[in-house]
Design an enzyme around this catalytic site. Structure first.
Site, mmCIF file in Angstrom:
data_model
loop_
_atom_site.group_PDB
_atom_site.id
_atom_site.type_symbol
_atom_site.label_atom_id
_atom_site.label_comp_id
_atom_site.label_asym_id
_atom_site.label_seq_id
_atom_site.Cartn_x
_atom_site.Cartn_y
_atom_site.Cartn_z
ATOM 1 C CD GLU A 1 -6.358 -1.997 10.104
ATOM 2 O OE1 GLU A 1 -6.870 -3.067 10.513
ATOM 3 O OE2 GLU A 1 -6.623 -1.495 8.997
ATOM 4 C CE1 TYR B 1 -7.575 -5.583 0.622
ATOM 5 C CE2 TYR B 1 -7.582 -5.017 -1.713
ATOM 6 C CZ TYR B 1 -7.794 -4.668 -0.391
ATOM 7 O OH TYR B 1 -8.234 -3.400 -0.084
ATOM 8 C CD1 TRP C 1 -3.391 0.371 0.833
ATOM 9 C CD2 TRP C 1 -2.774 -1.778 0.891
ATOM 10 N NE1 TRP C 1 -4.506 -0.410 0.623
ATOM 11 C CE2 TRP C 1 -4.161 -1.720 0.651
ATOM 12 C CE3 TRP C 1 -2.169 -3.020 0.954
ATOM 13 C CZ2 TRP C 1 -4.948 -2.853 0.495
ATOM 14 C CZ3 TRP C 1 -2.947 -4.162 0.796
ATOM 15 C CH2 TRP C 1 -4.316 -4.060 0.564
ATOM 16 C CG ASP D 1 -9.727 3.673 3.506
ATOM 17 O OD1 ASP D 1 -8.880 4.575 3.572
ATOM 18 O OD2 ASP D 1 -9.473 2.543 3.075
ATOM 19 C CE1 TYR E 1 -10.394 0.399 7.352
ATOM 20 C CE2 TYR E 1 -12.553 1.378 7.204
ATOM 21 C CZ TYR E 1 -11.451 0.858 6.595
ATOM 22 O OH TYR E 1 -11.374 0.796 5.241
HETATM 23 C C1 9WN Z 1 -8.249 0.067 1.380
HETATM 24 C C2 9WN Z 1 -3.663 -0.631 4.293
HETATM 25 C C3 9WN Z 1 -4.852 0.308 4.149
HETATM 26 C C4 9WN Z 1 -4.521 1.727 4.631
HETATM 27 C C5 9WN Z 1 -5.751 2.601 4.725
HETATM 28 C C6 9WN Z 1 -6.810 1.874 5.562
HETATM 29 C C7 9WN Z 1 -7.123 0.515 4.940
HETATM 30 C C8 9WN Z 1 -7.920 -0.460 2.777
HETATM 31 C C9 9WN Z 1 -9.061 -1.325 3.239
HETATM 32 O O1 9WN Z 1 -5.932 -0.248 4.891
HETATM 33 O O2 9WN Z 1 -7.667 0.682 3.633
HETATM 34 O O3 9WN Z 1 -7.188 0.789 0.879
HETATM 35 O O4 9WN Z 1 -9.249 -2.398 2.658
HETATM 36 O O5 9WN Z 1 -9.790 -0.948 4.146
HETATM 37 O O6 9WN Z 1 -7.956 2.636 5.708
HETATM 38 O O7 9WN Z 1 -5.395 3.836 5.315
HETATM 39 O O8 9WN Z 1 -3.595 2.330 3.766
HETATM 40 O O9 9WN Z 1 -3.163 -0.583 5.595
#
Ligand code: 9WN
Length: 443
Positions: free
Chosen positions: A414, A105, A55, A190, A370
């Site tokens: 997280e 995923y 990411w 998000d 979240y």
């Molecule tokens: C979608 C990876 C990512 C973070 C984001 C967080 C979450 C993903 C998800 O996880 O987003 O990109 O599937 O929820 O919100 O900040 O980069 O850790």
């Protein structure tokens, strides 16, 4: 680069709790072990089970921590991400690991594929934190091996500039010099209530979720994740953008100016100015853009009545009333007017200490779901840095103690329950471990 990282130095700087007792030594070792376990070929995954790819802004945070223990991996994480940069300059929000199965995923590489798009990545972006990370990694590594650190910086600089130029040229929907995001995932925050009003205009087509299957709720507690209605909207927005071939000039249903994204965008220019000086390039254009973004951000997103910044729905021409942690992140900007900074600092009763992701007094504050209440280490770390840069050692010390207290008690999660401090979401989470290393290295 698959070689084992070098031996892990434990920082010699004192690192004590407010009562004078030391933070446990195991914190440094355990954080290092989390990052080692999450290393995958040439990059670090945020979490083995929940997020098994690379990411974008995670890699920025992770590299800052890795710089203290495994400098080669810190640079390599950034290199792997920028190797996937698109010809138009965008840095994709996910770079898919070819060795990971599609079913591990959702939405995976098959979902994002579009005829003219480079494969193996999403077409979205995330906050452009990488210039700040490159500068931080350079500062940590330059003493040990200045030539290697300089080479890495020189490789990254034109790519970081292209990343910023993409945002400036293709994402200024509002025409005021700010970046618009086209999907909540682009904010990194998000599921924030900041998007609720703008998202309400996006149809939540349940058939989409019957056609696809959510993977996140198979590996994480559904009460900690977005609702099905929100997820259906996320998928609809992502599919619509994909179907335009990721064309930023197409009519899209979501265009929002986020205070966090734009604060990071302006901070990137400040970092680029410092990098430019090291490389003998001209820092002036970077200073100019940082100042222009700071001015536009304050003019468009600041609300003197609430004393904080609010996301602006560019299509509806309306600022959300939601009070989110993104609304105080402009504290990162040194050019922020002092009276505005003072009102942001006065938001402590609303957001708490450490800062929650959302207004603790709101009727829909949710301590588990979240970005709708829980505490995140990455945004608190950004605020800790901002407090240090602004010369606020009291606030910086409180934030540092609060974050280290959470990881000491609960582990590297997280996110955290704002009242109990319990770990929520994915365990062994990379940026939490990485930023713990950085906190320990900076007493
Ligand atoms: C979608 C990876 C990512 C973070 C984001 C967080 C979450 C993903 C998800 O996880 O987003 O990109 O599937 O929820 O919100 O900040 O980069 O850790």
């Amino acid at each position: 680069m698959t070689t084992a990282p070098p031996a892990v130095p434990v920082p010699s700087a004192p690192r004590h709790r407010p009562d004078g007792s030391p933070w446990p030594d195991r914190l440094w070792r355990d954080a290092t072990a989390v990052l080692a376990a999450n290393w995958s070929h040439d990059h670090t995954v945020p979490s083995r089970r929940l997020y098994p790819h690379q990411w974008s802004w995670d890699s920025a945070f992770i590299s800052i921590g890795l710089a203290h223990t495994a400098p080669d991996r810190a640079w390599q994480d950034l290199r792997a991400l920028f190797a996937a940069q698109w010809p138009d300059g965008r840095v994709p929000h996910i770079v898919f690991d070819r060795a990971t199965a599609e079913r591990d995923y959702f939405p995976g590489p098959a979902f994002w594929a579009a005829p003219a798009a480079p494969g193996g990545t999403t077409g979205l972006v995330q906050p452009p934190l990488h210039a700040l990370a490159a500068w931080a990694v350079y500062r940590t590594c330059a003493d040990r091996d200045p030539a290697a650190a300089g080479r890495e910086l020189a490789w990254l600089y034109p790519r970081l500039v292209a990343q910023q130029d993409y945002l400036a040229d293709r994402r200024d929907t509002g025409g005021a010099g700010l970046v618009s995001i086209v999907h909540p995932w682009e904010s990194g925050l998000d599921n924030s209530p900041a998007w609720d009003d703008a998202l309400a205009a996006v149809p939540a087509d349940g058939r989409l979720l019957r056609r696809y299957q959510r993977r996140d709720v198979q590996v994480a507690d559904a009460a900690h994740r977005p609702t099905d209605v929100d997820y259906a909207r996320y998928i609809a927005l992502a599919a619509a953008y994909r179907d335009t071939g990721y064309d930023d000039s197409a009519p899209l249903a979501f265009r929002v100016e986020c205070p966090a994204v734009n604060s990071i965008y302006a901070s990137a220019e400040q970092a680029l100015a410092r990098i430019a000086v090291v490389l003998g390039a001209d820092p002036a254009p970077h200073h100019a853009r940082a100042a222009a973004v700071t001015e536009a951000l304050t003019r468009r997103l600041y609300d003197p009545d609430t004393g904080m910044f609010h996301a602006l729905d560019v299509l509806a021409g309306a600022r959300t009333p939601a009070r989110c942690v993104s609304g105080v992140l402009p504290l990162m900007l040194p050019g922020l007017p002092a009276d505005v900074a003072a009102t942001l600092l006065a938001q402590r009763p609303v957001l708490g200490m450490p800062y929650s992701s959302y207004d603790r007094t709101a009727a829909d504050f949710d301590p588990l779901r979240y970005w709708r209440g829980p505490v995140w280490i990455n945004v608190n770390w950004l605020l800790w840095r901002a407090a240090r840069d602004r010369g606020l050692p009291g606030l910086a010390g409180e934030l540092r103690s609060a974050m280290l207290g959470l990881v000491t008690e609960a582990g590297f999660y997280e996110y955290y329950h704002p009242d109990t401090g319990a770990g929520i979401g994915a365990p062994a989470f990379s940026w939490t471990a990485a930023l713990t290393l950085d906190l320990l290295a900076h007493p």
